[in-house]
Structure formats: structure tokens, C-alpha cells
Design a protein around this motif. Structure first.
Motif: not given
Length: 251
Positions: A49-55, A82-83, A108-113
């Protein structure tokens, strides 16, 4: 004696985040977490399960597949253009690929929600992410064709050029084993190809370090795949002006 000072980190170092106008960018800043990505760090594994997106800003992440035999091959790379984690806004949540850090740096990490929320609101963020996803798919398809039809020397030139575009430096810290793993070829093939490029005066290689001496020469040695991927990225995001204080138009 003057000391070199590293520039401060900013989400604007990532091209997708930099494309957002101030009114849309500033509310996101408090939810972006700067994280160091170390060489070999695994951001996600197949089926997880992916929890974060990474930029990424200075790091490069390799998206690759691991076969039952243990053999690997890179499907695509993601840098400051990209991301990492497109399945989060495409609705898949998981993926059969692995995301591993190829070049250490920051992201920079962003929460998946939050990413899903921003995407589902439509507008500029959604269009940026969809256009980038199309460019990523082009890279994946072109890499697959390249690995099947072009010799290792051409593949190596393509990979070096794409990496140079992301790091902004002629110095790359990478081993032949790592390159072989990403290209899905034997280490001996990379050794032979790197030797030819060094004899031609295009690169300088010592253990764990590659210095590009002649970028134009590399471009002439590379197959068409590098230009196809770069031109498609430029085409899809040609009307994006990166950087603070610039206007953005995505139609």
C-alpha cells in the motif's frame, strides 16, 4: 577563504510543484514534508500500500520490476520533473513495480489522502498530474523498446543523458552493477560499453563515479529514444513556466 553554501531546499525545485500558482501552492506547503532519500532506499514494493507520494527535488527514483529469477530492469526514472506514486491518484493504490532511490538527495513527501483530494478537485493540479503521467507512460514504453532493440552502448548513453538532465551535474555516483541492474543487462556488457565511451573521450570512469566529458558526443551515440522521451515531456508541459513568480497556463 569563502565557504560554499548549499542553496535552501524548496518545493519549487520540483517542476510540478513549481508550476502551481501561489494561491494554490501556499496552502500545500504546510503539508509537504522534506525527506532525505538515501541510495538504495525502497519507497514502495510490489503489492504494498502506497502511503505517500514523493516529489523529488535532488533525488532520482528508479521504477523497476523484479522477475521471479531475481533479474531486474528499470521501467522509468523519476527526478525533479515529476512525482513518484501516480497510482495514488489514478485509483490503483498498489503497483507491481518497485520504487528504489537511484541517486541520493531530497524529496517532498505528501500524504496519499491529500494528493487524492487535490486531484479530485480538478483544475490545474489534476491536469498537471495527468500530463506528467502521459509523459511517464511514454518513457516506460520507449525504455521497453530501447532495451529490446538497441545495443547496450546506446542504452547507456540514453540512461546517462536522462540522468544528467535530472541532476544538473556532469558527475554521477553510480556503479556498473547498478547501471546493469537498471538496464536489465549483464555487468560485463556495461563494462564494455563504458570502456568504448571512455576511449572515445565522452566519459571518464573510475569505480563508482562517471564524469561526462562530452554531452554532445553522447547525444550522437545515443539512439532516438532519449530525444523521443525528452521531446514528449517538453511537449506535454511546454506551456508550464517553472519557478516562483511566473505564470502558469495548462490548457
Amino acid at each position: 577563504m569563502s565557504l560554499l553554501v548549499s542553496p535552501p531546499h524548496s518545493p519549487r525545485q520540483n517542476h510540478l510543484l513549481a508550476a502551481l500558482p501561489t494561491a494554490q501552492f501556499e496552502p500545500l506547503v504546510a503539508h509537504l514534508e522534506l525527506v532525505p532519500l538515501l541510495l538504495g532506499d525502497i519507497l514502495y514494493e510490489p503489492g504494498g500500500q502506497l502511503l505517500h507520494a514523493y516529489f523529488p527535488t535532488t533525488a532520482i527514483v528508479s521504477l523497476h520490476y523484479v522477475m521471479a529469477s531475481g533479474a531486474t530492469a528499470e521501467a522509468a526514472g523519476v527526478g525533479n520533473e515529476g512525482v513518484v506514486g501516480v497510482s495514488l491518484f489514478l485509483g490503483g493504490d498498489t503497483t507491481p513495480s518497485t520504487a528504489v532511490v537511484q541517486t541520493a538527495g531530497y524529496a517532498y513527501r505528501m500524504d496519499r489522502r491529500l494528493l487524492a483530494q487535490e486531484f479530485n478537485c480538478g483544475g490545474l493540479m489534476q491536469r498537471l498530474l495527468l500530463r506528467y503521467t502521459q509523459a511517464l507512460l511514454t518513457q516506460m514504453m520507449q525504455n521497453a523498446a530501447c532495451n529490446r532493440h538497441h545495443v547496450v552502448e546506446q542504452q547507456l548513453c540514453r540512461w546517462l543523458l536522462m540522468t544528467l538532465d535530472r541532476v544538473g551535474s556532469r558527475e554521477l555516483i553510480v556503479t556498473q552493477e547498478q547501471v546493469a541492474s537498471m538496464l536489465g543487462v549483464r555487468r560485463e556488457g556495461v563494462t564494455e560499453a563504458a570502456g568504448k565511451l571512455q576511449l572515445a573521450g565522452l566519459i571518464s570512469y573510475r569505480r563508482g563515479h562517471i564524469t561526462v566529458l562530452d554531452r554532445v558526443g553522447l547525444e550522437t551515440k545515443a539512439c532516438e529514444c532519449y530525444a523521443v522521451v525528452k521531446e514528449e515531456l517538453n511537449r506535454l508541459l511546454c506551456d508550464v513556466r517553472y519557478g516562483q513568480g511566473t505564470s502558469t497556463v495548462i490548457r
